[in-house]
Design an enzyme around this catalytic site. Structure first.
Site, PDB file in Angstrom:
ATOM      1  N   HIS A  24      -3.063 -31.407  58.302  1.00 48.36           N
ATOM      2  CA  HIS A  24      -2.690 -30.233  59.096  1.00 48.36           C
ATOM      3  C   HIS A  24      -2.076 -30.652  60.428  1.00 48.36           C
ATOM      4  CE1 HIS A  24      -5.258 -28.069  56.229  1.00 48.36           C
ATOM      5  NE2 HIS A  24      -4.696 -26.962  56.667  1.00 48.36           N
ATOM      6  N   HIS A  82     -10.023   2.213  49.510  1.00 45.39           N
ATOM      7  CA  HIS A  82     -10.384   1.823  50.872  1.00 45.39           C
ATOM      8  C   HIS A  82      -9.577   0.592  51.309  1.00 45.39           C
ATOM      9  CE1 HIS A  82     -13.741   4.617  50.557  1.00 45.39           C
ATOM     10  NE2 HIS A  82     -14.059   4.055  49.396  1.00 45.39           N
TER      11      HIS A  82
END
Length: 475
Positions: A368, A51
């Site tokens: 960041h 899957h």
């Protein structure tokens, strides 16, 4: 420590935790930080689940469709094919300058090892003359701070003076932070050895190995695999290349049409801005997932295989979580482990867990934001607000409710990812192109967003609100 010793230590730690009911912070640290031979979650899932493999194939098909779309569009418009190469070349422009900045940082990092050896000699002197020990410790702190400043100063100055293109500057700044974090790990592990003299320093070979190993936590030994599967290395690097093109196609087909002309006209309709933001939601999430897979799975697994690094648990199943605290722990275990060991655990006993947690979020969000600011060439704290403020607020809000209603809050978490990435993929390009397209002004600043004043966002002429339910009550 051998692999069997690591397993025994983990087993004993788990048994102790069961007996005591609740593990202490130190026990949690010991259980979580030890390395063992294990695969990445997606490696195991792709090997065992048809899957999930089908979902992987769906993303491959999307890439192929984007390639066909680009080829056909280029043929119709210009009669030539570039297959996104122009976007890749523009995104990684001035590669030679980026390589020079990386080589500078690498040379500074390599020079730290002989400084560590010299420091161990001064530590030996302080053991003979204990009165000198405070001075030696202070010199060690000053030394590591000086080396960290040397690693950061030149790239920050050079990128601040004239930033590279987005891809090159992201690579340079990420490598800068990676080297700085590794130096902290080495210094915290080896500094006390130099003063106490109870454990010898690592060899230069192991020091160099650590600088390239896919971990930010220094250990004298890591679990190693028996051989290098070069076919797997090539496959992962091919995935990295494909994802680079993937994001370039997304930029070319979904970002450029909406935002490349932003700022060329004096006014823009609010409806066009809203439509553009919603149009960026789906490509933003796809880019988010591709970036995760590229860096934390394909790139790190390729280097792990080349270096025979056995522990490949770089992330956990963050996509199933319903609590933001678990998401932040599982999303990037490499960085999370460093933040835990070098910020959270040292601060928590003295300032409490809430303040230590805040410090972790603050340092991470600032890092960041520095990467984005140096990469884009302007300061626009959208990610800082989403990650450092809204993300922190969601941690306590989902702590209890996420346990009681896991399915509901997993949907809420994914809704946040969709909306958040749509905003990121809209506001940053708007500011980027506004600075390129809008005429220069004496008020232009690195810190003040230009897209706030140019162009002017207006409502559509003769716009009025009509209640959609009013049609039910007419006639």
């Amino acid at each position: 420590m051998t692999e069997n010793g690591v397993r025994n230590r983990q087993k004993n730690g788990k048994q102790s935790g069961k007996q005591n009911g609740v593990a202490t912070h130190q026990e949690e640290k010991i259980q979580d930080e030890e390395f063992s031979v294990r695969e990445s979650p997606l490696t195991s899932l792709l090997a065992s689940s048809l899957h999930l493999r089908a979902i992987y194939h769906i993303f491959v098909v999307i890439l192929l469709v984007l390639i066909c779309d680009t080829v056909i569009f280029d043929l119709v418009e210009s009669g030539k094919i570039n297959i996104g190469l122009s976007i890749v070349a523009a995104g990684f422009g001035d590669v030679s300058r980026g390589i020079k900045l990386w080589l500078y940082d690498f040379c500074v990092v390599m020079s730290f090892y002989p400084l560590l050896v010299v420091y161990s000699w001064t530590g030996a002197i302080s053991r003979k003359y204990p009165v000198l020990r405070p001075t030696v410790v202070l010199l060690g702190v000053i030394g590591i701070v000086a080396v960290e400043v040397a690693v950061a100063a030149v790239p920050v100055y050079e990128l601040g003076k004239k930033h590279l293109e987005l891809g090159s500057s992201v690579a340079v700044t990420c490598e800068m932070f990676r080297f700085m974090m590794k130096l902290v790990s080495v210094a915290s592990a080896c500094g006390p050895r130099c003063v106490n003299g109870n454990i010898p320093l690592p060899t230069f070979k192991h020091y160099v190995y650590f600088m390239f190993a896919p971990t930010l936590l220094y250990r004298d030994q890591y679990p190693r695999t028996k051989k290098i599967r070069w076919g797997l290395v090539v496959f992962h690097f091919m995935e990295v290349g494909a994802i680079v093109f993937y994001n370039c196609f997304l930029w070319e087909r979904f970002i450029m049409p909406y935002w490349s002309d932003y700022g060329k006209e004096k006014t823009v309709e609010a409806g066009a801005v809203v439509r553009g933001m919603f149009a960026c939601v789906l490509p933003g999430v796809i880019s988010f997932l591709c970036g995760f897979y590229c860096v934390l799975h394909a790139w790190l697994n390729a280097w792990s295989e080349m270096l025979r690094f056995g522990d490949r648990l770089f992330y956990e199943d963050w996509w199933t979580t319903s609590r933001f605290s678990l998401y932040y722990r599982r999303w990037n275990r490499v960085v999370h482990s460093w933040l835990r060991d070098h910020i959270y655990l040292p601060l928590a006993p003295y300032f409490g867990r809430p303040l230590a947690t805040f410090a972790v979020f603050f340092v991470s969000s600032i890092a960041h934001e520095v990467i984005l600011a140096l990469s884009f060439g302007f300061f626009y704290p959208v990610l800082l607000v989403e990650f450092g403020i809204l993300g922190v607020i969601m941690v306590p809000l989902t702590a209890t409710a996420g346990r009681r209603f896991p399915n509901v809050f997993n949907v809420i978490m994914w809704l946040g990812f969709f909306i958040g990435n749509g905003i990121l993929w809209s506001l940053y390009p708007m500011e980027y192109f506004a600075r390129r397209n809008c005429p220069p002004s004496e008020n232009d600043s690195f810190f003040v967003p230009k897209s706030w004043s140019c162009p002017e966002v207006i409502l559509k002429p003769n716009w009025s609100f009509q209640n959609p339910l009013s049609i039910l009550f007419t006639k």
